[in-house]
Scaffold this motif. Sequence first.
Motif, mmCIF file in Angstrom:
data_model
loop_
_atom_site.group_PDB
_atom_site.id
_atom_site.type_symbol
_atom_site.label_atom_id
_atom_site.label_comp_id
_atom_site.label_asym_id
_atom_site.label_seq_id
_atom_site.Cartn_x
_atom_site.Cartn_y
_atom_site.Cartn_z
ATOM 1 N N LYS A 73 -6.886 4.767 -4.099
ATOM 2 C CA LYS A 73 -7.392 5.880 -4.914
ATOM 3 C C LYS A 73 -8.473 6.654 -4.165
ATOM 4 O O LYS A 73 -8.479 7.890 -4.168
ATOM 5 N N LYS A 74 -9.378 5.941 -3.516
ATOM 6 C CA LYS A 74 -10.454 6.598 -2.767
ATOM 7 C C LYS A 74 -9.898 7.410 -1.602
ATOM 8 O O LYS A 74 -10.304 8.557 -1.385
ATOM 9 N N VAL A 75 -8.988 6.818 -0.852
ATOM 10 C CA VAL A 75 -8.435 7.486 0.326
ATOM 11 C C VAL A 75 -7.644 8.729 -0.076
ATOM 12 O O VAL A 75 -7.795 9.800 0.519
ATOM 13 N N LEU A 76 -6.813 8.611 -1.092
ATOM 14 C CA LEU A 76 -6.026 9.771 -1.524
ATOM 15 C C LEU A 76 -6.924 10.855 -2.111
ATOM 16 O O LEU A 76 -6.612 12.039 -2.009
ATOM 17 N N GLY A 77 -8.043 10.463 -2.676
ATOM 18 C CA GLY A 77 -9.008 11.433 -3.190
ATOM 19 C C GLY A 77 -9.700 12.217 -2.085
ATOM 20 O O GLY A 77 -10.260 13.284 -2.336
ATOM 21 N N ASN A 78 -9.668 11.692 -0.868
ATOM 22 C CA ASN A 78 -10.301 12.363 0.268
ATOM 23 C C ASN A 78 -9.356 13.309 1.017
ATOM 24 O O ASN A 78 -9.743 13.863 2.039
ATOM 25 N N ARG A 79 -8.161 13.498 0.517
ATOM 26 C CA ARG A 79 -7.229 14.407 1.180
ATOM 27 C C ARG A 79 -7.544 15.858 0.815
ATOM 28 O O ARG A 79 -8.113 16.131 -0.243
ATOM 29 N N ASP A 80 -7.141 16.765 1.699
ATOM 30 C CA ASP A 80 -7.387 18.190 1.426
ATOM 31 C C ASP A 80 -6.346 18.729 0.449
ATOM 32 O O ASP A 80 -5.481 17.998 -0.032
ATOM 33 N N ASP A 81 -6.399 20.025 0.189
ATOM 34 C CA ASP A 81 -5.498 20.650 -0.782
ATOM 35 C C ASP A 81 -4.035 20.587 -0.356
ATOM 36 O O ASP A 81 -3.142 20.690 -1.188
ATOM 37 N N ASN A 82 -3.792 20.420 0.949
ATOM 38 C CA ASN A 82 -2.421 20.324 1.458
ATOM 39 C C ASN A 82 -1.927 18.881 1.511
ATOM 40 O O ASN A 82 -0.836 18.617 2.009
ATOM 41 N N CYS B 38 -5.163 5.743 10.159
ATOM 42 C CA CYS B 38 -6.580 5.734 9.755
ATOM 43 C C CYS B 38 -6.734 5.449 8.270
ATOM 44 O O CYS B 38 -7.649 4.735 7.867
ATOM 45 N N GLU B 39 -5.841 6.009 7.456
ATOM 46 C CA GLU B 39 -5.919 5.776 6.015
ATOM 47 C C GLU B 39 -5.595 4.320 5.693
ATOM 48 O O GLU B 39 -6.281 3.693 4.879
ATOM 49 N N ILE B 40 -4.570 3.779 6.337
ATOM 50 C CA ILE B 40 -4.209 2.375 6.107
ATOM 51 C C ILE B 40 -5.329 1.466 6.586
ATOM 52 O O ILE B 40 -5.666 0.474 5.929
ATOM 53 N N GLU B 41 -5.936 1.818 7.697
ATOM 54 C CA GLU B 41 -7.077 1.070 8.226
ATOM 55 C C GLU B 41 -8.226 1.061 7.219
ATOM 56 O O GLU B 41 -8.836 0.018 6.948
ATOM 57 N N GLN C 96 -8.204 -4.987 -4.294
ATOM 58 C CA GLN C 96 -9.086 -4.095 -3.540
ATOM 59 C C GLN C 96 -8.293 -2.967 -2.904
ATOM 60 O O GLN C 96 -8.749 -1.829 -2.848
ATOM 61 N N ASP C 97 -7.083 -3.276 -2.427
ATOM 62 C CA ASP C 97 -6.233 -2.243 -1.826
ATOM 63 C C ASP C 97 -5.937 -1.126 -2.815
ATOM 64 O O ASP C 97 -5.993 0.054 -2.468
ATOM 65 N N VAL C 98 -5.648 -1.490 -4.060
ATOM 66 C CA VAL C 98 -5.330 -0.489 -5.087
ATOM 67 C C VAL C 98 -6.521 0.445 -5.297
ATOM 68 O O VAL C 98 -6.354 1.673 -5.369
ATOM 69 N N GLU C 99 -7.721 -0.113 -5.360
ATOM 70 C CA GLU C 99 -8.920 0.712 -5.522
ATOM 71 C C GLU C 99 -9.133 1.613 -4.304
ATOM 72 O O GLU C 99 -9.474 2.792 -4.436
ATOM 73 N N ASN C 100 -8.915 1.055 -3.122
ATOM 74 C CA ASN C 100 -9.119 1.832 -1.891
ATOM 75 C C ASN C 100 -8.076 2.933 -1.726
ATOM 76 O O ASN C 100 -8.375 3.985 -1.150
ATOM 77 N N ILE D 294 0.832 -1.201 0.000
ATOM 78 C CA ILE D 294 0.000 0.000 0.000
ATOM 79 C C ILE D 294 0.868 1.253 0.000
ATOM 80 O O ILE D 294 0.642 2.179 -0.780
ATOM 81 N N LEU D 295 1.866 1.284 0.856
ATOM 82 C CA LEU D 295 2.754 2.449 0.924
ATOM 83 C C LEU D 295 3.542 2.611 -0.374
ATOM 84 O O LEU D 295 3.757 3.732 -0.840
ATOM 85 N N LEU D 296 3.969 1.494 -0.959
ATOM 86 C CA LEU D 296 4.679 1.565 -2.238
ATOM 87 C C LEU D 296 3.761 2.071 -3.346
ATOM 88 O O LEU D 296 4.140 2.942 -4.130
ATOM 89 N N LYS D 297 2.546 1.536 -3.414
ATOM 90 C CA LYS D 297 1.604 1.924 -4.474
ATOM 91 C C LYS D 297 1.115 3.359 -4.301
ATOM 92 O O LYS D 297 0.922 4.072 -5.281
ATOM 93 N N ALA D 298 0.896 3.777 -3.051
ATOM 94 C CA ALA D 298 0.410 5.138 -2.800
ATOM 95 C C ALA D 298 1.470 6.170 -3.175
ATOM 96 O O ALA D 298 1.147 7.247 -3.670
ATOM 97 N N GLY D 299 2.719 5.842 -2.906
ATOM 98 C CA GLY D 299 3.804 6.769 -3.234
ATOM 99 C C GLY D 299 3.899 7.965 -2.302
ATOM 100 O O GLY D 299 4.675 8.880 -2.559
ATOM 101 N N VAL D 300 3.081 7.978 -1.255
ATOM 102 C CA VAL D 300 3.106 9.048 -0.254
ATOM 103 C C VAL D 300 2.965 8.422 1.131
ATOM 104 O O VAL D 300 2.564 7.267 1.256
ATOM 105 N N GLN D 301 3.272 9.218 2.138
ATOM 106 C CA GLN D 301 3.074 8.744 3.507
ATOM 107 C C GLN D 301 1.585 8.668 3.810
ATOM 108 O O GLN D 301 0.801 9.481 3.319
#
Length: 124
Positions: A105-114, A33-36, A99-103, A22-29
């Motif tokens: 995308k959803k989690v990173l889409g819920n981040r704010d502008d920062n 809660c996000e990992i959960e 499923q992790d890959v799809e999730n 997940i951390l490798l695919k996300a490419g960000v910290q």
Amino acid sequence: MIEQIEKIKALGDETRLRIIRILLKAGVQLCVCEIECITGKPQYAISRALGVLRNARLVAEERDGKLVKYGIVADGEFTRKLLDSVASIKCVDVPAFSQDVENIKKVLGNRDDNGKPTAWCGCQ
């Protein structure tokens, strides 16, 4: 040699392996809660798994106020090759990975502008 063995042992659990992918695919910290949210695993299981990965020096934590973010530590040739091997595992081989890959995308889409988790995140 012992450090290398500890890294391999740390990846011997499905939850820990999924977190690394997940951390490798996300490419960000990511925060706990996000990992959960991505894995569907309870907070205590994620925290325990992150502790093992941290002790094996595969992930590191960074604090930003109450927010604690986790990211990959790719120091040394052995660790980089090990992480490359983990990243090369095909999603069809482990259904949860798809499923992790799809999730992610959803989690990173819920981040704010920062780039921080939104208000739903219990880490803030």
